[in-house]
Scaffold this motif. Structure first.
Motif, PDB file in Angstrom:
ATOM      1  N   ARG A   1       0.774  -1.257  -0.015  1.00  0.00           N
ATOM      2  CA  ARG A   1      -0.007  -0.041  -0.091  1.00  0.00           C
ATOM      3  C   ARG A   1       0.774   1.152  -0.084  1.00  0.00           C
ATOM      4  O   ARG A   1       1.937   1.347   0.322  1.00  0.00           O
ATOM      5  CB  ARG A   1      -0.875  -0.052   1.200  1.00  0.00           C
ATOM      6  CG  ARG A   1      -1.943  -1.211   1.216  1.00  0.00           C
ATOM      7  CD  ARG A   1      -3.094  -0.690   2.460  1.00  0.00           C
ATOM      8  NE  ARG A   1      -2.600  -0.724   3.567  1.00  0.00           N
ATOM      9  CZ  ARG A   1      -2.371  -1.522   4.419  1.00  0.00           C
ATOM     10  NH1 ARG A   1      -2.879  -2.969   4.190  1.00  0.00           N
ATOM     11  NH2 ARG A   1      -1.767  -1.542   5.780  1.00  0.00           N
ATOM     12  N   GLN A   2       0.261   2.355  -0.467  1.00  0.00           N
ATOM     13  CA  GLN A   2       1.043   3.513  -0.362  1.00  0.00           C
ATOM     14  C   GLN A   2       1.199   4.108   1.003  1.00  0.00           C
ATOM     15  O   GLN A   2       0.017   4.066   2.054  1.00  0.00           O
ATOM     16  CB  GLN A   2       0.166   4.523  -1.198  1.00  0.00           C
ATOM     17  CG  GLN A   2      -0.097   4.148  -2.721  1.00  0.00           C
ATOM     18  CD  GLN A   2      -0.492   5.537  -3.508  1.00  0.00           C
ATOM     19  OE1 GLN A   2      -0.029   6.715  -3.129  1.00  0.00           O
ATOM     20  NE2 GLN A   2      -1.431   5.186  -4.286  1.00  0.00           N
ATOM     21  N   PRO A   3       2.282   4.362   1.599  1.00  0.00           N
ATOM     22  CA  PRO A   3       2.547   4.516   2.829  1.00  0.00           C
ATOM     23  C   PRO A   3       1.939   5.998   3.071  1.00  0.00           C
ATOM     24  O   PRO A   3       2.241   6.711   2.375  1.00  0.00           O
ATOM     25  CB  PRO A   3       4.236   4.579   2.959  1.00  0.00           C
ATOM     26  CG  PRO A   3       4.926   4.928   1.597  1.00  0.00           C
ATOM     27  CD  PRO A   3       3.905   4.153   0.733  1.00  0.00           C
ATOM     28  N   PRO A   4       1.833   6.238   4.727  1.00  0.00           N
ATOM     29  CA  PRO A   4       1.153   7.463   4.760  1.00  0.00           C
ATOM     30  C   PRO A   4       2.465   8.478   4.524  1.00  0.00           C
ATOM     31  O   PRO A   4       3.355   8.506   4.974  1.00  0.00           O
ATOM     32  CB  PRO A   4       0.986   7.357   6.313  1.00  0.00           C
ATOM     33  CG  PRO A   4       1.003   6.152   6.482  1.00  0.00           C
ATOM     34  CD  PRO A   4       1.536   5.292   5.770  1.00  0.00           C
TER      35      PRO A   4
ATOM     36  N   PHE B   1      -3.350   9.220  -8.364  1.00  0.00           N
ATOM     37  CA  PHE B   1      -3.409   7.763  -8.219  1.00  0.00           C
ATOM     38  C   PHE B   1      -3.693   7.318  -6.705  1.00  0.00           C
ATOM     39  O   PHE B   1      -2.780   6.473  -6.318  1.00  0.00           O
ATOM     40  CB  PHE B   1      -2.898   6.885  -8.889  1.00  0.00           C
ATOM     41  CG  PHE B   1      -2.553   7.279 -10.359  1.00  0.00           C
ATOM     42  CD1 PHE B   1      -3.725   7.057 -11.226  1.00  0.00           C
ATOM     43  CD2 PHE B   1      -1.303   7.744 -10.959  1.00  0.00           C
ATOM     44  CE1 PHE B   1      -3.372   7.538 -12.412  1.00  0.00           C
ATOM     45  CE2 PHE B   1      -1.167   8.207 -12.209  1.00  0.00           C
ATOM     46  CZ  PHE B   1      -2.260   7.853 -13.011  1.00  0.00           C
ATOM     47  N   PRO B   2      -4.541   7.730  -5.988  1.00  0.00           N
ATOM     48  CA  PRO B   2      -4.475   7.446  -4.517  1.00  0.00           C
ATOM     49  C   PRO B   2      -5.118   5.878  -4.197  1.00  0.00           C
ATOM     50  O   PRO B   2      -4.938   5.340  -3.107  1.00  0.00           O
ATOM     51  CB  PRO B   2      -5.741   8.520  -4.110  1.00  0.00           C
ATOM     52  CG  PRO B   2      -6.480   8.783  -5.201  1.00  0.00           C
ATOM     53  CD  PRO B   2      -5.696   8.667  -6.492  1.00  0.00           C
ATOM     54  N   ASP B   3      -5.783   5.218  -5.156  1.00  0.00           N
ATOM     55  CA  ASP B   3      -6.146   3.877  -4.957  1.00  0.00           C
ATOM     56  C   ASP B   3      -5.253   2.647  -5.485  1.00  0.00           C
ATOM     57  O   ASP B   3      -5.586   1.571  -5.353  1.00  0.00           O
ATOM     58  CB  ASP B   3      -7.523   3.602  -5.665  1.00  0.00           C
ATOM     59  CG  ASP B   3      -8.597   4.766  -4.770  1.00  0.00           C
ATOM     60  OD1 ASP B   3      -8.491   5.097  -3.909  1.00  0.00           O
ATOM     61  OD2 ASP B   3      -9.546   4.985  -5.781  1.00  0.00           O
TER      62      ASP B   3
ATOM     63  N   TYR C   1       1.797   0.328  -4.608  1.00  0.00           N
ATOM     64  CA  TYR C   1       3.531   0.335  -5.230  1.00  0.00           C
ATOM     65  C   TYR C   1       3.790  -1.095  -5.639  1.00  0.00           C
ATOM     66  O   TYR C   1       3.626  -2.040  -4.775  1.00  0.00           O
ATOM     67  CB  TYR C   1       4.394   0.923  -4.341  1.00  0.00           C
ATOM     68  CG  TYR C   1       4.166   2.586  -4.302  1.00  0.00           C
ATOM     69  CD1 TYR C   1       4.477   3.308  -5.207  1.00  0.00           C
ATOM     70  CD2 TYR C   1       3.975   3.259  -3.115  1.00  0.00           C
ATOM     71  CE1 TYR C   1       4.397   4.648  -5.048  1.00  0.00           C
ATOM     72  CE2 TYR C   1       3.702   4.423  -2.882  1.00  0.00           C
ATOM     73  CZ  TYR C   1       4.062   5.240  -4.021  1.00  0.00           C
ATOM     74  OH  TYR C   1       3.902   6.578  -4.225  1.00  0.00           O
ATOM     75  N   LYS C   2       4.479  -1.290  -6.548  1.00  0.00           N
ATOM     76  CA  LYS C   2       5.304  -2.570  -6.732  1.00  0.00           C
ATOM     77  C   LYS C   2       6.752  -2.266  -6.345  1.00  0.00           C
ATOM     78  O   LYS C   2       7.471  -1.265  -6.724  1.00  0.00           O
ATOM     79  CB  LYS C   2       5.297  -2.808  -8.400  1.00  0.00           C
ATOM     80  CG  LYS C   2       6.261  -4.211  -8.580  1.00  0.00           C
ATOM     81  CD  LYS C   2       5.989  -4.534 -10.241  1.00  0.00           C
ATOM     82  CE  LYS C   2       6.740  -5.870 -10.653  1.00  0.00           C
ATOM     83  NZ  LYS C   2       6.849  -5.940 -11.912  1.00  0.00           N
TER      84      LYS C   2
END
Length: 434
Positions: free
Chosen positions: A70-73, A80-82, A85-86
């Motif tokens: 998930r995208q870290p805080p 693209f908030p939803d 990350y690979k």
């Protein structure tokens, strides 16, 4: 000064499954015997070892599997908030992170010109213009040293340029051990750790003892005695096991008490407390590696006959010396019940021989070659079994895997020598040299 860093990039929230999220997690880790061999070799050659620690080591390795997070805080994409990350590199918490870091470091060292050890895959050696540089890896801790100060400095600069490093300087602390290097030699001891565990288990004011265990002590299951706290008992055993890498004198006593961790009783706890009181009497006892010592290899083997009162199995005791430096030892209960003292001694000698050949192969990477290596045993009957094939008709019950001792004697790899208990060291030395 110890620099502490908080880990922020950690993979969490999901459980990885083998075969789906990762294929392989094994990463080579240096054995403690390999560390002691390096210390003894460096002391003999007269060069000082340095230490460096890689900051955020597991964040450097590239991973082969597809892993998404998930995208870290604080780093979320506005566009693209939803999305997720690979990962291209590993994170703390991933199963394959240690292996990825080792692969990254190995690739860098091989590119630098190092040659990896044939047996110990955490050992790397570099020869340049008659000078030698040795590097030993223990996860993110790196020990290195060599005969050329310029070569050592060049390696440190290259590592600092490639990775973010810390704690660079002379080797003083490693895996809880205190290491003092001087022109006379290297002294390895756990004095600080000894004081810490005595304080942890409220034994700082206890009366010191001159021996770790009474010679008349005979531990058994003792099921009729009162049970003690299993968690505390295991904690005490675990703390003592961290002392054994430099305290050969408590190895047997600790391993004996460790057999009763499943159901500890008051007698077992009393035995463990006595072991604690012994290091209090000798807090700074450790290993001394002489500078300029010879690098000849020899080993000793012994066994007790049916020493365990529960299953009557014998215990094999072995130790290996590199010159005058004690670098390896063990105290281990045998897998099967021996029918005689001769069989127990023979099995102990065979296990000692196994460790010897690992050390011989490891030391070959250091450029040391050996012919017949003396193995000192205090049983003439066990030596006769290894030397005389006629006696094999009486030893068919001994597992075939132990008879390789005789094969290596015939090949000239080892030389079996009878040693009398309590014999003077000078006599042993004279017998070996003759």
């Amino acid at each position: 000064m110890v620099v502490r860093n908080k880990v922020r990039l950690v993979a969490q929230g999901f459980y990885q499954k083998e075969g789906i999220d990762y294929e392989e997690t094994f990463a080579p880790v240096a054995r403690l015997e390999a560390i002691r061999i390096l210390l003894a070799f460096a002391a003999s050659k007269g060069f000082k070892l340095q230490q460096m620690d890689v900051k955020s080591a597991f964040l450097n390795g590239f991973i082969e599997e597809e892993v998404y997070v998930r995208q870290p805080p604080g780093l979320k994409s506005v566009r693209f908030p939803d999305r997720v990350y690979k990962l291209r590199k590993a994170l703390y918490g991933l199963k394959q992170a240690p292996r990825a870091w080792y692969a990254m470091l190995k690739s860098f060292l091989l590119k630098f010109g190092f040659v990896m050890g044939s047996v110990d895959k955490t050992l790397f050696l570099l020869s340049r213009g008659g000078d030698t540089l040795i590097v030993q890896i223990y996860v993110d801790d790196i020990i290195f040293g060599g005969s050329s100060h310029a070569l050592v400095c060049s390696f440190a600069e290259q590592m600092s340029r490639e990775f973010e490093m810390s704690l660079m300087g002379e080797l003083q602390f490693f895996l809880g051990l205190q290491i003092k290097q001087s022109p006379e030699g290297t002294f390895v001891h756990p004095a600080k750790y000894t004081k810490d565990i005595l304080k942890k288990f409220d034994m700082g004011d206890s009366k010191p003892m001159t021996t770790p265990m009474n010679t008349n002590t005979a531990l058994d299951a003792n099921e009729d005695a009162e049970a003690v706290d299993q968690k505390e008992f295991r904690g005490m055993i675990g703390s003592l096991l961290y002392l054994t890498p430099t305290r050969l004198d408590i190895q047997f006593a600790v391993c004996l008490c460790a057999r009763y961790q499943a159901s500890p009783r008051t007698s077992h706890r009393q035995a463990v407390k006595r072991i604690f009181r012994y290091p209090k009497f000798t807090p700074e006892l450790g290993l001394w590696y002489f500078s300029g010592s010879s690098l000849s290899l020899r080993e000793f083997s012994d066994a007790d006959d049916a020493g365990c009162r529960i299953d009557r199995k014998s215990t094999s005791d072995t130790c290996q010396l590199l010159g005058t430096s004690l670098v390896s030892w063990s105290s281990r209960k045998q897998a099967s019940v021996s029918l005689s003292t001769t069989e127990a001694e023979y099995i102990a000698a065979a296990s000692c021989c196994c460790q010897l050949f690992w050390m011989k192969a490891t030391l070959s990477d250091f450029g040391l070659k050996y012919g017949r290596i003396p193995l000192l045993v205090d049983s003439t009957s066990a030596i006769s079994i290894a030397k005389n094939p006629v006696l094999h008709s009486r030893t068919k019950h001994i597992d075939v895997r132990f008879h390789f001792l005789r094969d290596h004697y015939e090949k000239g790899d080892i030389d079996l020598i009878h040693v009398v208990e309590g014999v003077d060291n000078a006599l042993i030395k004279g017998e070996i040299e003759s």
